[in-house]
Design a protein around this motif. Structure first.
Motif, mmCIF file in Angstrom:
data_model
loop_
_atom_site.group_PDB
_atom_site.id
_atom_site.type_symbol
_atom_site.label_atom_id
_atom_site.label_comp_id
_atom_site.label_asym_id
_atom_site.label_seq_id
_atom_site.Cartn_x
_atom_site.Cartn_y
_atom_site.Cartn_z
ATOM 1 N N ASP A 57 -51.788 -45.327 92.544
ATOM 2 C CA ASP A 57 -51.413 -43.928 92.761
ATOM 3 C C ASP A 57 -49.976 -43.650 92.335
ATOM 4 O O ASP A 57 -49.408 -42.605 92.673
ATOM 5 C CB ASP A 57 -51.597 -43.545 94.234
ATOM 6 N N ASP A 58 -49.382 -44.595 91.582
ATOM 7 C CA ASP A 58 -47.992 -44.490 91.111
ATOM 8 C C ASP A 58 -46.979 -44.519 92.249
ATOM 9 O O ASP A 58 -45.826 -44.134 92.060
ATOM 10 C CB ASP A 58 -47.781 -43.227 90.263
ATOM 11 N N LYS A 59 -47.400 -44.977 93.410
ATOM 12 C CA LYS A 59 -46.472 -45.153 94.519
ATOM 13 C C LYS A 59 -45.860 -46.551 94.443
ATOM 14 O O LYS A 59 -46.548 -47.522 94.165
ATOM 15 C CB LYS A 59 -47.173 -44.963 95.873
ATOM 16 N N ARG A 60 -44.557 -46.625 94.685
ATOM 17 C CA ARG A 60 -43.876 -47.901 94.607
ATOM 18 C C ARG A 60 -44.311 -48.835 95.724
ATOM 19 O O ARG A 60 -44.412 -48.452 96.887
ATOM 20 C CB ARG A 60 -42.369 -47.686 94.680
ATOM 21 N N ILE A 61 -44.561 -50.091 95.358
ATOM 22 C CA ILE A 61 -44.850 -51.134 96.336
ATOM 23 C C ILE A 61 -43.589 -51.954 96.596
ATOM 24 O O ILE A 61 -43.195 -52.168 97.737
ATOM 25 C CB ILE A 61 -46.002 -52.043 95.853
ATOM 26 N N ALA A 62 -42.947 -52.388 95.524
ATOM 27 C CA ALA A 62 -41.707 -53.154 95.677
ATOM 28 C C ALA A 62 -40.928 -53.128 94.375
ATOM 29 O O ALA A 62 -41.500 -53.255 93.295
ATOM 30 C CB ALA A 62 -42.010 -54.597 96.073
ATOM 31 N N ALA A 63 -39.612 -52.967 94.495
ATOM 32 C CA ALA A 63 -38.720 -53.027 93.336
ATOM 33 C C ALA A 63 -37.530 -53.905 93.696
ATOM 34 O O ALA A 63 -36.932 -53.746 94.761
ATOM 35 C CB ALA A 63 -38.244 -51.633 92.941
ATOM 36 N N LYS A 64 -37.190 -54.835 92.806
ATOM 37 C CA LYS A 64 -36.031 -55.705 92.992
ATOM 38 C C LYS A 64 -35.233 -55.736 91.702
ATOM 39 O O LYS A 64 -35.754 -56.107 90.650
ATOM 40 C CB LYS A 64 -36.467 -57.125 93.378
ATOM 41 N N LEU A 65 -33.967 -55.347 91.798
ATOM 42 C CA LEU A 65 -33.073 -55.303 90.652
ATOM 43 C C LEU A 65 -31.874 -56.190 90.916
ATOM 44 O O LEU A 65 -31.396 -56.280 92.052
ATOM 45 C CB LEU A 65 -32.598 -53.869 90.397
ATOM 46 N N LEU A 66 -31.371 -56.835 89.860
ATOM 47 C CA LEU A 66 -30.187 -57.676 89.972
ATOM 48 C C LEU A 66 -29.102 -57.119 89.060
ATOM 49 O O LEU A 66 -29.256 -57.111 87.834
ATOM 50 C CB LEU A 66 -30.503 -59.118 89.572
ATOM 51 N N LEU A 67 -28.022 -56.619 89.660
ATOM 52 C CA LEU A 67 -26.872 -56.123 88.911
ATOM 53 C C LEU A 67 -25.815 -57.223 88.914
ATOM 54 O O LEU A 67 -25.139 -57.442 89.916
ATOM 55 C CB LEU A 67 -26.325 -54.850 89.547
ATOM 56 N N GLU A 68 -25.678 -57.906 87.787
ATOM 57 C CA GLU A 68 -24.734 -59.021 87.719
ATOM 58 C C GLU A 68 -23.312 -58.560 87.441
ATOM 59 O O GLU A 68 -22.350 -59.135 87.945
ATOM 60 C CB GLU A 68 -25.186 -60.010 86.650
ATOM 61 N N THR A 69 -23.175 -57.526 86.628
ATOM 62 C CA THR A 69 -21.870 -56.940 86.348
ATOM 63 C C THR A 69 -22.047 -55.445 86.115
ATOM 64 O O THR A 69 -23.118 -54.984 85.720
ATOM 65 C CB THR A 69 -21.217 -57.553 85.085
ATOM 66 N N GLY A 70 -20.971 -54.670 86.337
ATOM 67 C CA GLY A 70 -20.980 -53.271 85.955
ATOM 68 C C GLY A 70 -21.430 -52.289 87.004
ATOM 69 O O GLY A 70 -21.312 -52.529 88.212
ATOM 70 N N GLU B 194 -36.003 -57.576 88.078
ATOM 71 C CA GLU B 194 -36.658 -58.784 88.579
ATOM 72 C C GLU B 194 -38.106 -58.518 88.991
ATOM 73 O O GLU B 194 -38.997 -59.343 88.746
ATOM 74 C CB GLU B 194 -35.887 -59.336 89.773
ATOM 75 N N LYS B 195 -38.347 -57.373 89.614
ATOM 76 C CA LYS B 195 -39.700 -57.042 90.062
ATOM 77 C C LYS B 195 -39.840 -55.537 90.147
ATOM 78 O O LYS B 195 -38.916 -54.841 90.590
ATOM 79 C CB LYS B 195 -39.982 -57.676 91.435
ATOM 80 N N PHE B 196 -40.974 -55.012 89.695
ATOM 81 C CA PHE B 196 -41.257 -53.592 89.871
ATOM 82 C C PHE B 196 -42.765 -53.425 89.944
ATOM 83 O O PHE B 196 -43.464 -53.464 88.939
ATOM 84 C CB PHE B 196 -40.680 -52.756 88.722
ATOM 85 N N GLU B 197 -43.248 -53.270 91.164
ATOM 86 C CA GLU B 197 -44.691 -53.195 91.411
ATOM 87 C C GLU B 197 -45.061 -51.793 91.903
ATOM 88 O O GLU B 197 -44.499 -51.297 92.870
ATOM 89 C CB GLU B 197 -45.095 -54.237 92.453
ATOM 90 N N VAL B 198 -46.010 -51.180 91.183
ATOM 91 C CA VAL B 198 -46.462 -49.827 91.509
ATOM 92 C C VAL B 198 -47.971 -49.846 91.717
ATOM 93 O O VAL B 198 -48.701 -50.514 90.975
ATOM 94 C CB VAL B 198 -46.092 -48.843 90.375
ATOM 95 N N GLY B 199 -48.451 -49.119 92.727
ATOM 96 C CA GLY B 199 -49.874 -49.062 93.005
ATOM 97 C C GLY B 199 -50.607 -48.124 92.062
ATOM 98 O O GLY B 199 -50.004 -47.436 91.233
#
Length: 210
Positions: A90-103, A83-88
């Motif tokens: 410097d390759d440092k993570r700002i925000a990550a959002k994942l949706l696992l619907e099944t599995g 859903e979202k993967f934002e990196v600065g």
């Protein structure tokens, strides 16, 4: 003339920003069995953008490496949306959002002092800074979480109920190796408890490429 040049500079800057924002966020490192995105079979080296929906078949799995150095393995019969993967810069993570619907989803999250990492399922949401853990949504729509290292905070997505009996905790913190919980939308999450060695091995086998 100056106005035209100024507009050209602004347009170039805008295009550069749009190009940067549309940059791929994860790369496929390995594939086994059936694994696809947007109806196209995945292959090693494929680049994935925000909004990508990945699906695996009965014997499928796929390993991803994301822009902050974190790695994911999507197990068999699974559906995952980036859903979202934002990196600065410097390759440092700002925000990550994942949706696992099944599995089943295995994760090794790169440490970050400020960047967030969130995995949602239909019945729970997990939040971490940097750790290694798995999340599974089973056929009964129960979310199961197990941590191998670090800490994971799990919150059940509860639906309103008029039940007379008190619910289990809606939030659980898993902060010891092998700790796990199971959550559903009606009763909440079980207390943190260690998974058996057999259970952990069975889960890891479903995420292995050996």
């Amino acid at each position: 003339m100056g106005t035209v040049v100024g507009h050209s500079v602004c347009l170039a800057a805008l295009m550069a920003c749009l190009s940067a924002s549309a940059a791929p966020v994860c790369e496929v490192m390995a594939v086994r069995g059936q694994a696809s995105a947007a109806g196209r079979e995945l292959a090693q080296g494929d680049k994935l953008d925000e909004g990508t929906v990945l699906k695996t078949g009965a014997q499928g799995r796929v390993r991803l490496r994301c822009g902050d150095g974190s790695t994911l393995v999507l197990g068999d019969n699974s559906s995952l949306t980036i859903e979202k993967f934002e990196v600065g810069p410097d390759d440092k993570r700002i925000a990550a959002k994942l949706l696992l619907e099944t599995g089943l989803l295995g994760q090794k999250v790169a440490p970050s002092t400020a960047g967030s990492w969130e995995v949602r399922t239909p019945t729970a949401v997990t939040a971490v800074r940097g750790t290694e853990f798995v999340v599974e949504i089973n056929n009964e729509q129960q979310t199961e979480v197990n941590v191998q290292s670090g800490q994971v905070d799990v919150e059940a997505l509860l639906v309103p109920t008029r039940a007379l009996h008190p619910r289990k905790p809606s939030r659980v913190s898993l902060d010891s190796p092998k700790a796990g919980t199971k959550c559903n939308q009606f009763t909440g999450c079980t207390e943190s408890a260690a998974w058996s060695a057999e259970r952990i091995k069975s889960t890891q086998d479903r995420l292995s490429f050996d």
